[in-house]
Design an enzyme around this catalytic site. Structure first.
Site, mmCIF file in Angstrom:
data_model
loop_
_atom_site.group_PDB
_atom_site.id
_atom_site.type_symbol
_atom_site.label_atom_id
_atom_site.label_comp_id
_atom_site.label_asym_id
_atom_site.label_seq_id
_atom_site.Cartn_x
_atom_site.Cartn_y
_atom_site.Cartn_z
ATOM 1 N N ARG A 58 94.180 -1.716 17.882
ATOM 2 C CA ARG A 58 93.060 -1.159 17.067
ATOM 3 C C ARG A 58 93.193 0.482 16.574
ATOM 4 O O ARG A 58 92.956 0.754 15.439
ATOM 5 C CB ARG A 58 91.819 -1.404 16.601
ATOM 6 C CG ARG A 58 91.559 -3.005 15.962
ATOM 7 C CD ARG A 58 89.956 -2.675 17.145
ATOM 8 N NE ARG A 58 89.186 -4.050 16.170
ATOM 9 C CZ ARG A 58 89.020 -4.881 16.276
ATOM 10 N NH1 ARG A 58 89.162 -5.856 17.182
ATOM 11 N NH2 ARG A 58 87.476 -5.900 15.720
ATOM 12 N N ARG B 198 80.624 -17.383 8.244
ATOM 13 C CA ARG B 198 80.901 -17.726 9.663
ATOM 14 C C ARG B 198 80.457 -17.560 11.062
ATOM 15 O O ARG B 198 79.492 -17.583 11.049
ATOM 16 C CB ARG B 198 82.612 -16.749 9.412
ATOM 17 C CG ARG B 198 83.157 -16.833 11.022
ATOM 18 C CD ARG B 198 83.399 -15.239 11.148
ATOM 19 N NE ARG B 198 83.175 -14.192 11.828
ATOM 20 C CZ ARG B 198 84.386 -13.215 12.155
ATOM 21 N NH1 ARG B 198 85.436 -13.314 12.233
ATOM 22 N NH2 ARG B 198 84.253 -11.654 12.287
ATOM 23 N N ARG C 211 77.715 -14.777 14.789
ATOM 24 C CA ARG C 211 77.800 -12.992 15.584
ATOM 25 C C ARG C 211 76.892 -11.956 14.980
ATOM 26 O O ARG C 211 76.789 -12.352 13.977
ATOM 27 C CB ARG C 211 79.330 -12.507 15.519
ATOM 28 C CG ARG C 211 80.061 -13.061 16.292
ATOM 29 C CD ARG C 211 81.634 -12.835 15.702
ATOM 30 N NE ARG C 211 81.736 -11.104 15.974
ATOM 31 C CZ ARG C 211 83.343 -10.455 15.791
ATOM 32 N NH1 ARG C 211 83.788 -11.512 15.611
ATOM 33 N NH2 ARG C 211 83.404 -9.380 15.761
ATOM 34 N N ARG D 139 82.849 -1.761 10.027
ATOM 35 C CA ARG D 139 83.731 -2.244 10.585
ATOM 36 C C ARG D 139 85.486 -2.129 10.206
ATOM 37 O O ARG D 139 86.192 -1.912 10.567
ATOM 38 C CB ARG D 139 83.555 -3.050 11.122
ATOM 39 C CG ARG D 139 83.027 -3.902 12.020
ATOM 40 C CD ARG D 139 82.292 -5.046 12.294
ATOM 41 N NE ARG D 139 83.247 -5.980 12.273
ATOM 42 C CZ ARG D 139 82.638 -8.035 11.952
ATOM 43 N NH1 ARG D 139 81.681 -7.738 11.743
ATOM 44 N NH2 ARG D 139 83.523 -8.453 12.934
ATOM 45 N N LYS E 201 92.679 -13.745 11.483
ATOM 46 C CA LYS E 201 92.819 -13.796 13.258
ATOM 47 C C LYS E 201 93.367 -14.237 14.084
ATOM 48 O O LYS E 201 93.893 -15.267 14.870
ATOM 49 C CB LYS E 201 93.264 -12.156 13.777
ATOM 50 C CG LYS E 201 93.254 -11.501 12.742
ATOM 51 C CD LYS E 201 93.433 -9.877 13.447
ATOM 52 C CE LYS E 201 92.066 -9.059 14.327
ATOM 53 N NZ LYS E 201 91.207 -8.987 12.608
HETATM 54 P P1 AMP Z 1 86.710 -8.697 16.632
HETATM 55 O O1 AMP Z 1 86.380 -9.341 17.392
HETATM 56 O O2 AMP Z 1 87.968 -8.179 17.046
HETATM 57 O O3 AMP Z 1 86.125 -8.479 15.501
HETATM 58 O O4 AMP Z 1 86.346 -7.420 17.778
HETATM 59 C C1 AMP Z 1 84.087 -7.444 18.044
HETATM 60 C C2 AMP Z 1 83.945 -6.425 18.120
HETATM 61 O O5 AMP Z 1 84.734 -5.420 19.579
HETATM 62 C C3 AMP Z 1 84.881 -4.223 17.161
HETATM 63 O O6 AMP Z 1 83.711 -4.289 16.009
HETATM 64 C C4 AMP Z 1 85.073 -3.964 18.458
HETATM 65 O O7 AMP Z 1 83.510 -2.604 18.199
HETATM 66 C C5 AMP Z 1 85.242 -4.639 19.786
HETATM 67 N N1 AMP Z 1 86.529 -4.178 19.353
HETATM 68 C C6 AMP Z 1 87.172 -5.556 19.548
HETATM 69 N N2 AMP Z 1 88.769 -4.898 19.821
HETATM 70 C C7 AMP Z 1 88.567 -3.902 19.790
HETATM 71 C C8 AMP Z 1 89.986 -2.479 20.792
HETATM 72 N N3 AMP Z 1 90.730 -3.074 20.434
HETATM 73 N N4 AMP Z 1 89.365 -1.180 20.206
HETATM 74 C C9 AMP Z 1 88.396 -1.234 20.196
HETATM 75 N N5 AMP Z 1 87.286 -1.950 19.948
HETATM 76 C C10 AMP Z 1 87.078 -2.926 20.119
#
Ligand code: AMP
Length: 214
Positions: A87, A126, A161, A172, A13
């Site tokens: 989400r 990554r 990360r 996740r 994404k």
């Molecule tokens: P991402 O970078 O999108 O993979 O997000 C990393 C982490 O941030 C996720 O594993 C969640 O802990 C938190 N997170 C990101 N976006 C959301 C969302 N829309 N709702 C809840 N938690 C989120």
């Protein structure tokens, strides 16, 4: 045009959002990036979310909806790309209302389909440029030998990360299937869902998304 990129962690994404920003002058709204920024700058909210994120759990709807609400009031250029948001179903409902309040519409939801088996290897390989956030992958897009980012031309180093490890990823993925995948039906029912194969080369996926957006 305002769109959502929907898919499990590691589906690509962020990579495709960066391309859309460059090519269509769109604005990427990544709640993951916003939360990491809050965590790194040590804000109160950052302290609250740090452990939740490290475990791979979802942060509360209230926090992420608040972050998106703030950003929607800013510049939008060629439209918003929602990356990693919504989400959950409550987040999807909230997004619909927030867009309506700003006189905006949601134009497409792109599902990026990737096998689970590919996600683990993608995520554990990554890294991102510390200067501009360009995403690299040890296998498909390695960091250049001179460690200079191909996008921003800087050599500021590359970050991995903290939550890109197998344990956190398992959680996740579980969160994705339990709480996020119901959004596929939600947007399908609204006639907005377009699914693309996220497994090909970056340019192939880009072409499929372009096709889907028309
Ligand atoms: P991402 O970078 O999108 O993979 O997000 C990393 C982490 O941030 C996720 O594993 C969640 O802990 C938190 N997170 C990101 N976006 C959301 C969302 N829309 N709702 C809840 N938690 C989120």
């Amino acid at each position: 045009m305002n769109i959502i990129l929907l898919g499990p962690p590691g589906a690509g994404k962020g990579t495709q959002a960066h391309i859309l920003v460059d090519e269509r002058n769109m604005t990427q709204l990544s709640t993951g990036d916003m939360l990491r920024e809050a965590k790194d700058s040590g804000t109160e909210m950052g302290k609250i979310v740090a452990d939740v994120m490290a475990r791979g759990d979802l942060v509360t709807d209230e926090i992420v909806i608040g972050l998106i609400r703030e950003k929607l009031q800013g510049e939008k250029g060629g439209g918003f790309i929602f990356d990693g948001f919504p989400r959950t179903l409550p987040q999807a409902d909230a997004l619909g209302k927030l867009l309506e309040e700003c006189g905006e519409t949601l134009d497409a939801v792109i599902e990026m389909q990737v096998d689970d088996s590919a996600l683990v290897s993608r995520i554990t390989a990554r890294s991102t440029c510390a200067g501009c956030g360009e995403v690299y992958n040890d296998i498909t897009k390695p960091i250049p030998a001179d460690e200079t980012c191909t996008k921003c031309g800087q050599a500021k180093g590359f970050n991995r990360r903290a939550d890109d490890n197998e344990d956190s990823l398992k959680n996740r993925l579980m969160e994705y299937y339990k709480k996020t995948s119901p959004l596929l039906g939600y947007y399908y029912a609204k006639g907005m869902l377009e699914s693309v194969n996220g497994l090909g080369e970056i340019d192939e996926v880009k072409a499929s998304i372009s096709n889907a957006l028309g």
